[in-house]
Design an enzyme around this catalytic site. Sequence first.
Site, PDB file in Angstrom:
ATOM      1  CG  HIS A  35      -1.737   1.198   1.401  1.00 19.62           C
ATOM      2  ND1 HIS A  35      -1.663   1.986   2.513  1.00 19.62           N
ATOM      3  CD2 HIS A  35      -2.650   1.803   0.579  1.00 19.62           C
ATOM      4  CE1 HIS A  35      -2.497   3.004   2.401  1.00 19.62           C
ATOM      5  NE2 HIS A  35      -3.102   2.924   1.233  1.00 19.62           N
TER       6      HIS A  35
ATOM      7  CD  GLU B 270      -2.823   2.756  -3.508  1.00 23.24           C
ATOM      8  OE1 GLU B 270      -3.340   3.884  -3.390  1.00 23.24           O
ATOM      9  OE2 GLU B 270      -3.229   1.749  -2.897  1.00 23.24           O
ATOM     10  CG  HIS B 271       0.017   6.243  -0.416  1.00 22.29           C
ATOM     11  ND1 HIS B 271      -0.493   7.364   0.203  1.00 22.29           N
ATOM     12  CD2 HIS B 271      -0.917   5.262  -0.232  1.00 22.29           C
ATOM     13  CE1 HIS B 271      -1.669   7.090   0.736  1.00 22.29           C
ATOM     14  NE2 HIS B 271      -1.945   5.809   0.496  1.00 22.29           N
TER      15      HIS B 271
ATOM     16  CD  GLU C 188      -4.998   5.131   3.452  1.00 26.08           C
ATOM     17  OE1 GLU C 188      -5.624   4.230   2.872  1.00 26.08           O
ATOM     18  OE2 GLU C 188      -4.022   5.724   2.941  1.00 26.08           O
TER      19      GLU C 188
END
Length: 477
Positions: free
Chosen positions: A84, A87-88, A164
């Site tokens: 993840h 992905e950022h 997040e």
Amino acid sequence: MKRAFTLLALAASLCAGAAVAATPPVSATTPSAPATASGAQQFTLKNGMQLIVQPDHRAPTAVHMLWVRVGSMDEVDGTTGVAHVLEHMMFKGSKTVKPGDFSRQVAALGGRENAFTSRDYTGYFQQIPSHRLEDVMRLEADRFANNQWPDEEFKKEIEVVKEERRLRTEDQPRALLAEQLFATTFIASPYRRPIVGWMSDLDAMTPEDVRAFHRQWYAPANAAVVVAGDVDVKQVRALAEKYYGSLPARAVPARKPRVEPEQRGLRRIAVKAPAEQAYVALAFRTPGLERVENLDASDRDALALMVLAAVFSGYDGSRLDRALTQGDNRVADTVSSGAMVTGRGPSLFMLTGVPAQGKTAAQVEEALRAEVARVAQGGVSEAELNRVKTQWIASTVYERDSVMNQAQELGGNWAQGFPLDANEKLLALLRTVTPAEVQAVAAKYFGDDQLTAATLLPQPLDAPRARPTLPPGSTIR
């Protein structure tokens, strides 16, 4: 459980099933598979990357997606959340694109874009005017192969990911319970780890951890490009070969099996968190759907479990609603069910509920299990099955009005190792499920030895805590 992009995405909300090997490289002069009834075609580029094209000429728009068959289940302990985080970081530049410029360039083209990470895959998409397709293909191919950013960008973005996690897990009681439930349900399977990662791993993560994960998994043979919309198949193939097919081929790392051992007794956890209401989640181990052709007995059971979930909560006034949330003796405010039976890891059947005023989580758990027992003993009617099957068909037709949903369906099928027309095949298979099959799975898979039960114990609501200051322009994706 809310409906996801497609029937198979619905079944893959948790994800289960078998690992899928990368397709060996072949020439792109002929399709890898024949066109589907909807006109979708799949090709293999010279470096092993897959190309899937779905023409739809109703509007001058196109969706471009890049799917990589890697997710949190491919991580190792100590670097959870790295899929993840990568992905950022894919939005933070390449050798030729400065940090933040990718999104600015897509916006300048009149498009919108984002990305997502799951246990099984990672995806990136842009929706743009169809005549701008070449521009986003060039941009996406560049960052796929040449993702590059300074350490300072990572140090800023890792704080965004931590926030997040706080917002979507630590400050959300039911999400916190779900995280604990998965960690308890699974022992060997990497599904036990949260997609966003454990906070201690995020604290310890380094820029090199992220770069190494990119080098390991972002290989052409582990990825697929999906294009849907007002496009010409031949032109898309030529653009794909130009921008993606020219990338160097690399071997995809071998994936070692991490088989979840048989569960040998009921597991129960309680999670304390600030909340207004209690909540109960019951997770039952079940077989997964590994194929949509030449099914074996386990596949048939997985289909029947999907139908059972729809009978329980697939429409207004379904079984769980009528029995638990309506009338003078109602025990729950809300209830849901879900058969999560596709993916690369083990499967679960979920039952959840929120107690009504004056009722307890134990009463909701008892009522949920009583409804399963009622089906196991008395079965379901043909009329119930026809109703849910009809709704599935109508919903699938409606979803395909969206070019984005078409692309998501195709990419999801590829990522799960299914054929492009898996949804059509699945709909046909679901129509063959009988009341006897539904009754049989209700009797077979809902015993104590297959159950992990989690209960949320509400605690006094905390005062809002101070939030960290994030860098200007930060986006929680």
